[in-house]
Scaffold this motif. Structure first.
Motif, PDB file in Angstrom:
ATOM      1  N   LYS A 123      -0.961   6.675  12.415  1.00 23.97           N
ATOM      2  CA  LYS A 123      -1.808   5.482  12.261  1.00 23.97           C
ATOM      3  C   LYS A 123      -2.884   5.800  11.213  1.00 23.97           C
ATOM      4  O   LYS A 123      -3.409   6.904  11.156  1.00 23.97           O
ATOM      5  CB  LYS A 123      -2.484   5.180  13.602  1.00 23.97           C
ATOM      6  CG  LYS A 123      -2.247   3.764  14.070  1.00 23.97           C
ATOM      7  CD  LYS A 123      -2.995   3.436  15.330  1.00 23.97           C
ATOM      8  CE  LYS A 123      -3.014   1.935  15.525  1.00 23.97           C
ATOM      9  NZ  LYS A 123      -3.532   1.535  16.785  1.00 23.97           N
ATOM     10  N   ILE A 124      -3.208   4.780  10.404  1.00 21.44           N
ATOM     11  CA  ILE A 124      -4.266   4.971   9.405  1.00 21.44           C
ATOM     12  C   ILE A 124      -5.307   3.886   9.632  1.00 21.44           C
ATOM     13  O   ILE A 124      -5.004   2.694   9.529  1.00 21.44           O
ATOM     14  CB  ILE A 124      -3.719   4.826   7.963  1.00 21.44           C
ATOM     15  CG1 ILE A 124      -2.486   5.700   7.769  1.00 21.44           C
ATOM     16  CG2 ILE A 124      -4.796   5.177   6.940  1.00 21.44           C
ATOM     17  CD1 ILE A 124      -1.511   5.162   6.767  1.00 21.44           C
ATOM     18  N   ILE A 125      -6.507   4.311   9.966  1.00 19.90           N
ATOM     19  CA  ILE A 125      -7.566   3.326  10.186  1.00 19.90           C
ATOM     20  C   ILE A 125      -8.704   3.613   9.222  1.00 19.90           C
ATOM     21  O   ILE A 125      -9.220   4.726   9.187  1.00 19.90           O
ATOM     22  CB  ILE A 125      -8.093   3.392  11.631  1.00 19.90           C
ATOM     23  CG1 ILE A 125      -6.943   3.102  12.597  1.00 19.90           C
ATOM     24  CG2 ILE A 125      -9.220   2.390  11.838  1.00 19.90           C
ATOM     25  CD1 ILE A 125      -7.332   3.161  14.049  1.00 19.90           C
ATOM     26  N   ILE A 126      -9.070   2.629   8.439  1.00 19.91           N
ATOM     27  CA  ILE A 126     -10.231   2.778   7.558  1.00 19.91           C
ATOM     28  C   ILE A 126     -11.233   1.686   7.939  1.00 19.91           C
ATOM     29  O   ILE A 126     -11.029   0.509   7.641  1.00 19.91           O
ATOM     30  CB  ILE A 126      -9.838   2.631   6.070  1.00 19.91           C
ATOM     31  CG1 ILE A 126      -8.726   3.612   5.714  1.00 19.91           C
ATOM     32  CG2 ILE A 126     -11.061   2.866   5.177  1.00 19.91           C
ATOM     33  CD1 ILE A 126      -8.205   3.476   4.300  1.00 19.91           C
ATOM     34  N   GLY A 129     -18.401  -8.449   1.175  1.00 21.04           N
ATOM     35  CA  GLY A 129     -18.064  -8.835   2.543  1.00 21.04           C
ATOM     36  C   GLY A 129     -17.572  -7.661   3.383  1.00 21.04           C
ATOM     37  O   GLY A 129     -17.396  -6.554   2.900  1.00 21.04           O
ATOM     38  N   HIS A 130     -17.362  -7.929   4.658  1.00 25.72           N
ATOM     39  CA  HIS A 130     -17.003  -6.868   5.604  1.00 25.72           C
ATOM     40  C   HIS A 130     -15.549  -6.964   6.032  1.00 25.72           C
ATOM     41  O   HIS A 130     -15.085  -8.026   6.460  1.00 25.72           O
ATOM     42  CB  HIS A 130     -17.892  -6.988   6.856  1.00 25.72           C
ATOM     43  CG  HIS A 130     -19.356  -6.870   6.540  1.00 25.72           C
ATOM     44  ND1 HIS A 130     -20.137  -7.951   6.248  1.00 25.72           N
ATOM     45  CD2 HIS A 130     -20.169  -5.790   6.459  1.00 25.72           C
ATOM     46  CE1 HIS A 130     -21.371  -7.550   6.013  1.00 25.72           C
ATOM     47  NE2 HIS A 130     -21.420  -6.247   6.133  1.00 25.72           N
ATOM     48  N   ALA A 131     -14.833  -5.846   5.959  1.00 27.29           N
ATOM     49  CA  ALA A 131     -13.439  -5.808   6.413  1.00 27.29           C
ATOM     50  C   ALA A 131     -13.033  -4.368   6.686  1.00 27.29           C
ATOM     51  O   ALA A 131     -13.668  -3.439   6.195  1.00 27.29           O
ATOM     52  CB  ALA A 131     -12.512  -6.415   5.357  1.00 27.29           C
ATOM     53  N   SER A 132     -11.972  -4.199   7.472  1.00 24.34           N
ATOM     54  CA  SER A 132     -11.411  -2.877   7.729  1.00 24.34           C
ATOM     55  C   SER A 132      -9.918  -2.912   7.460  1.00 24.34           C
ATOM     56  O   SER A 132      -9.329  -3.985   7.317  1.00 24.34           O
ATOM     57  CB  SER A 132     -11.649  -2.462   9.190  1.00 24.34           C
ATOM     58  OG  SER A 132     -13.005  -2.250   9.446  1.00 24.34           O
ATOM     59  N   PHE A 133      -9.309  -1.714   7.427  1.00 20.44           N
ATOM     60  CA  PHE A 133      -7.871  -1.617   7.191  1.00 20.44           C
ATOM     61  C   PHE A 133      -7.229  -0.902   8.376  1.00 20.44           C
ATOM     62  O   PHE A 133      -7.742   0.100   8.871  1.00 20.44           O
ATOM     63  CB  PHE A 133      -7.617  -0.824   5.904  1.00 20.44           C
ATOM     64  CG  PHE A 133      -6.170  -0.434   5.721  1.00 20.44           C
ATOM     65  CD1 PHE A 133      -5.710   0.807   6.138  1.00 20.44           C
ATOM     66  CD2 PHE A 133      -5.268  -1.319   5.154  1.00 20.44           C
ATOM     67  CE1 PHE A 133      -4.372   1.170   5.979  1.00 20.44           C
ATOM     68  CE2 PHE A 133      -3.930  -0.969   5.000  1.00 20.44           C
ATOM     69  CZ  PHE A 133      -3.488   0.277   5.411  1.00 20.44           C
ATOM     70  N   ILE A 134      -6.105  -1.452   8.837  1.00 24.20           N
ATOM     71  CA  ILE A 134      -5.299  -0.748   9.858  1.00 24.20           C
ATOM     72  C   ILE A 134      -3.886  -0.670   9.340  1.00 24.20           C
ATOM     73  O   ILE A 134      -3.307  -1.678   8.921  1.00 24.20           O
ATOM     74  CB  ILE A 134      -5.309  -1.515  11.188  1.00 24.20           C
ATOM     75  CG1 ILE A 134      -6.702  -1.470  11.790  1.00 24.20           C
ATOM     76  CG2 ILE A 134      -4.324  -0.911  12.155  1.00 24.20           C
ATOM     77  CD1 ILE A 134      -6.754  -2.058  13.175  1.00 24.20           C
ATOM     78  N   TYR A 148       3.409  -0.071  -0.509  1.00 24.91           N
ATOM     79  CA  TYR A 148       2.865   1.113  -1.180  1.00 24.91           C
ATOM     80  C   TYR A 148       2.732   2.306  -0.238  1.00 24.91           C
ATOM     81  O   TYR A 148       2.808   3.458  -0.663  1.00 24.91           O
ATOM     82  CB  TYR A 148       1.493   0.758  -1.782  1.00 24.91           C
ATOM     83  CG  TYR A 148       0.821   1.894  -2.507  1.00 24.91           C
ATOM     84  CD1 TYR A 148      -0.403   2.391  -2.068  1.00 24.91           C
ATOM     85  CD2 TYR A 148       1.398   2.467  -3.639  1.00 24.91           C
ATOM     86  CE1 TYR A 148      -1.030   3.436  -2.736  1.00 24.91           C
ATOM     87  CE2 TYR A 148       0.767   3.511  -4.300  1.00 24.91           C
ATOM     88  CZ  TYR A 148      -0.449   3.987  -3.844  1.00 24.91           C
ATOM     89  OH  TYR A 148      -1.063   5.018  -4.505  1.00 24.91           O
ATOM     90  N   LEU A 149       2.512   2.039   1.062  1.00 22.60           N
ATOM     91  CA  LEU A 149       2.227   3.117   2.015  1.00 22.60           C
ATOM     92  C   LEU A 149       3.227   4.281   1.963  1.00 22.60           C
ATOM     93  O   LEU A 149       2.811   5.438   1.949  1.00 22.60           O
ATOM     94  CB  LEU A 149       2.121   2.572   3.441  1.00 22.60           C
ATOM     95  CG  LEU A 149       0.724   2.132   3.863  1.00 22.60           C
ATOM     96  CD1 LEU A 149       0.727   1.650   5.305  1.00 22.60           C
ATOM     97  CD2 LEU A 149      -0.271   3.262   3.730  1.00 22.60           C
ATOM     98  N   LYS A 151      -6.387   6.212  -1.956  1.00 22.53           N
ATOM     99  CA  LYS A 151      -5.453   5.349  -2.690  1.00 22.53           C
ATOM    100  C   LYS A 151      -5.339   3.981  -2.034  1.00 22.53           C
ATOM    101  O   LYS A 151      -5.212   2.956  -2.712  1.00 22.53           O
ATOM    102  CB  LYS A 151      -4.071   6.010  -2.801  1.00 22.53           C
ATOM    103  CG  LYS A 151      -4.048   7.214  -3.720  1.00 22.53           C
ATOM    104  CD  LYS A 151      -4.068   6.771  -5.199  1.00 22.53           C
ATOM    105  CE  LYS A 151      -4.065   7.930  -6.167  1.00 22.53           C
ATOM    106  NZ  LYS A 151      -5.404   8.460  -6.408  1.00 22.53           N
ATOM    107  N   ILE A 152      -5.388   3.959  -0.698  1.00 20.57           N
ATOM    108  CA  ILE A 152      -5.325   2.666  -0.001  1.00 20.57           C
ATOM    109  C   ILE A 152      -6.548   1.834  -0.370  1.00 20.57           C
ATOM    110  O   ILE A 152      -6.456   0.648  -0.709  1.00 20.57           O
ATOM    111  CB  ILE A 152      -5.254   2.877   1.525  1.00 20.57           C
ATOM    112  CG1 ILE A 152      -3.902   3.469   1.896  1.00 20.57           C
ATOM    113  CG2 ILE A 152      -5.479   1.565   2.270  1.00 20.57           C
ATOM    114  CD1 ILE A 152      -3.811   3.914   3.346  1.00 20.57           C
TER     115      ILE A 152
END
Lengths: 416, 264
Positions: free
Chosen positions: A2-5, A13-18, A384-385, A399-400
């Motif tokens: 799992k990759i959590i940023i 603005g505010h956002a995250s990546f899962i 891309y992952l 890179k993400i």
């Protein structure tokens, strides 16, 4: 794995990546937007049509000009108002100033650190002081245009339904004219600097949507065109595009014939790069020739080319500009609906209004470029992952983030 | 030998807003770069990306209002971690444009925008000062960059910076702008609905320079004759409804109602 940023930075603005990366190159990627809902579309109900642009431009602090222009155009569309050539020329100047300002901000301050696996823009300001000054000068040039023409760079004041209440003095136009040569040299230097950087190799077949106009590289007016050349009026586009809502998610995603698509600099340059101004076209064709480019990281290069194009365009427009006082257009307030489409720095922006005979707004719908491309960004990340598998955890995360920031998302706009 | 004082730790944080006030600060360009040489900028997510833990700060500038539960958590953390908290802009000081929903049944309004609205955080929008203690506020939408610099450099020197209470009219008249309250416009023979006489000056009457009536983004100044002015607007021919709609734009309506209720 799992990759959590969490809490993506250097982004509006505010956002995250899962994301997840599993055996056999199976990948999943999602952007979780975390911006609070402001319900601007709901807030406009009952408000005066003259307040539509006042309120909607406050959706975003980095692209208020485009909301201002699009809201006013939509109201003029509803009331069937044809503005003067001078008004259109001044509005195009505002838009061009916005593009220069927004792109220069994004290029140096938000995206450049990604080329150095670096988190902190301040280190890059130290490492590349000349380019930092170029970016600052270009931003100030963009702002100078909007201060002179719009009355203020963030949340402008002079533009109204029917025309401009106050027009720039001939002196302020001369001052702008004197800045153009430096701005063009700066823009070309910045483009050449970014052209020398190393971009990850990644391509994916993508549908690019942009405005299109026979007369010029479309940013202010036009039909909406797709990659294969089909064109739609803003109203037809609005009727066909779908906004999809996910439970618990504040930012919607747009679908075009049930598929995701991209908008923004790369889409514009891909669709009608042949209409770029001379210096801009030279730079783009030197890198890519005449081919379409499917690498989303090159959205950054497309932005640098657009900065050059816009400065050239500003030069052309100011050259011919002889301002005169014009009377306000006469018009009646009637019930109806109005729509307009403009190119924001990040892509197509749509404003749609239903108004009543008292000049009050009954219904609003705004579709922002980030809503249009978020789905495509997630598709790109998913594709891309697998390429990041051999990388270390740190480099993979870099890179993400680089890919997300290459799109230049504006989460406040996406949520509004 | 003078001992060099440690640089003050500064943070610039956004809750829910358009981020225009943060971009205003960045628009200072080289002045901003000079400023960050004089301080230690420990948090500013437009430029850096450290692990997200609210650090200890001497001064923290907060833009935006509290909408999400996460906003709520962060603002409480910031209050704990910072010595001085400055509300940056209209959203933090008075609620911002999205405060409009407070006056129009927010639970209904969200259903018009979202099908699954009940799953989203949709609280009543408050002034930051009604949630935590706010030490200073820079009003405006967006802020006046010069005012921001005056405040931060004053605070760095330990000087208490206060904006002198006075109406927009003062700057408007000094600059010689036409009073739009008294001007017939082609669309409206009543004269324009300008809040200038009751709004906190300090913006150089920038809207009036563009012949736009003041809609009050800087808030009502202490001592303003609110009741008198609203009565005047009604005498000009504006209905309570029209006045309320304009008061809502920058979150002034509830402040006006408080002031009027206090009188009676």
């Amino acid at each position: 794995m799992k990759i959590i940023i969490n809490h993506l930075a250097k982004m509006e603005g505010h956002a995250s990546f899962i994301g997840a990366l599993e055996e056999g190159n199976i990948a999943r990627a999602k952007i979780i937007t975390e911006e609070g809902v402001r319900l601007v579309e709901g807030c406009l109900k009952g408000k005066s049509i003259f307040d539509a642009h006042v309120i909607t431009m406050r959706i975003c602090g980095i692209c208020p000009i485009v909301h201002n222009l699009t809201a006013i155009k939509a109201m003029e569309n509803a009331l069937n108002i044809k503005v003067s050539a001078q008004t259109t020329a001044l509005r195009k100047l505002m838009e061009l100033g916005q593009l220069v300002h927004s792109h220069a901000m994004h290029l140096f301050f938000l995206s450049l650190p990604d080329f150095f696996n670096n988190n902190d823009t301040r280190l890059l300001i130290k490492k590349y002081p000349k380019e930092a000054q170029i970016a600052i000068r270009l931003r100030e040039f963009g702002n100078a245009i909007n201060e002179a023409v719009g009355g203020r760079a963030i949340h402008p004041l002079n533009n109204w339904i029917g025309g401009f209440k106050v027009i720039p003095s001939q002196k302020s136009i001369e001052e702008l004219r004197s800045k153009i040569k430096t701005a063009l040299d700066d823009a070309i230097m910045l483009a050449k600097f970014f052209a020398k950087l190393k971009y990850p190799k990644f391509e994916r077949q993508t549908e690019y949507l942009s405005l299109s106009n026979e007369e010029e590289y479309a940013i202010y007016d036009g039909k909406i065109m797709t990659s294969n050349g089909f064109e739609y009026s803003p109203l037809k586009f609005y009727q066909k595009v779908r906004e999809v809502e996910e439970e618990g998610v504040a930012a919607k995603r747009a679908l075009w014939f049930d598929a995701h698509f991209m908008v923004g600099s790369l889409a514009r340059v891909n669709n009608h790069g042949n209409q770029l101004n001379l210096e801009a076209k030279k730079i783009w064709q030197k890198i890519h020739g005449q081919k379409k480019v499917y690498n989303p990281f090159y959205n950054i290069l497309a932005q640098t080319v657009e900065v050059v194009h816009c400065v050239e365009e500003i030069g052309k427009k100011i050259e011919d500009l002889k301002l005169k006082d014009e009377n306000q257009k006469e018009y009646k307030i009637l019930a109806g609906q109005g729509i307009a489409a403009t190119e924001a720095p990040r892509g197509i922006l749509i404003h749609y209004y239903e108004i009543n005979q008292n000049g009050r707004i009954e219904r609003t719908n705004i579709i922002t470029p980030t809503v249009m491309f978020l789905g495509n960004l997630e598709d790109d990340l998913t594709a891309y992952l697998p390429a990041t598998k051999p990388m270390s955890d740190d480099v993979r995360r870099q890179k993400i983030k680089a890919l997300i920031r290459a799109y230049d998302p504006c989460i406040s706009c996406a949520t509004h | 030998m003078l001992k060099k004082l440690p640089k003050k730790k500064i943070g610039i944080v956004g809750l829910t807003s358009c981020e225009g006030c943060q971009f205003s600060i960045l628009d200072l360009g080289n002045k901003f770069l000079e400023l960050i040489k004089d301080v230690e900028l420990v948090q500013f997510r437009l430029l850096e990306e450290k692990v997200f833990v609210t650090p200890k700060m001497d001064i923290c500038f907060v833009e935006g209002s509290v909408v999400t539960k996460y906003n709520e958590k962060i603002i409480k953390e910031i209050r704990q971690q910072t010595k001085i908290l400055v509300a940056l802009g209209n959203c933090a000081s008075l609620g911002g444009i999205h405060r409009i929903k407070n006056y129009h049944q927010p639970q209904e309004m969200i259903k018009e925008v979202y099908v699954n609205g009940d799953k989203l955080d949709n609280p009543e929008i408050l002034d930051l000062k009604d949630i935590i203690q706010v030490d200073y506020a820079i009003p405006g939408c967006p802020i006046n960059k010069a005012e921001f610099l005056k405040l931060i450099y004053s605070l760095l020197k330990g000087i208490d910076f206060r904006i002198p209470p006075r109406p927009i009219c003062e700057e408007c008249q000094i600059k010689g702008y036409t009073c739009v309250l008294m001007k017939e416009s082609p669309m409206d023979s009543r004269g324009e609905m300008c809040f200038g006489p009751i709004i906190q000056g300090g913006c150089d009457a920038i809207c009036l320079k563009s012949e736009m009536p003041c809609q009050g983004c800087r808030g009502i100044y202490k001592g303003a004759q609110v009741e008198n002015h609203l009565r005047h607007l009604e005498n000009m021919g504006y209905t309570k409804e029209e006045i309320n709609h304009q008061l809502e734009i920058y979150g002034l309506r509830d402040d006006v109602e408080k002031i009027l209720n206090y009188k009676h």
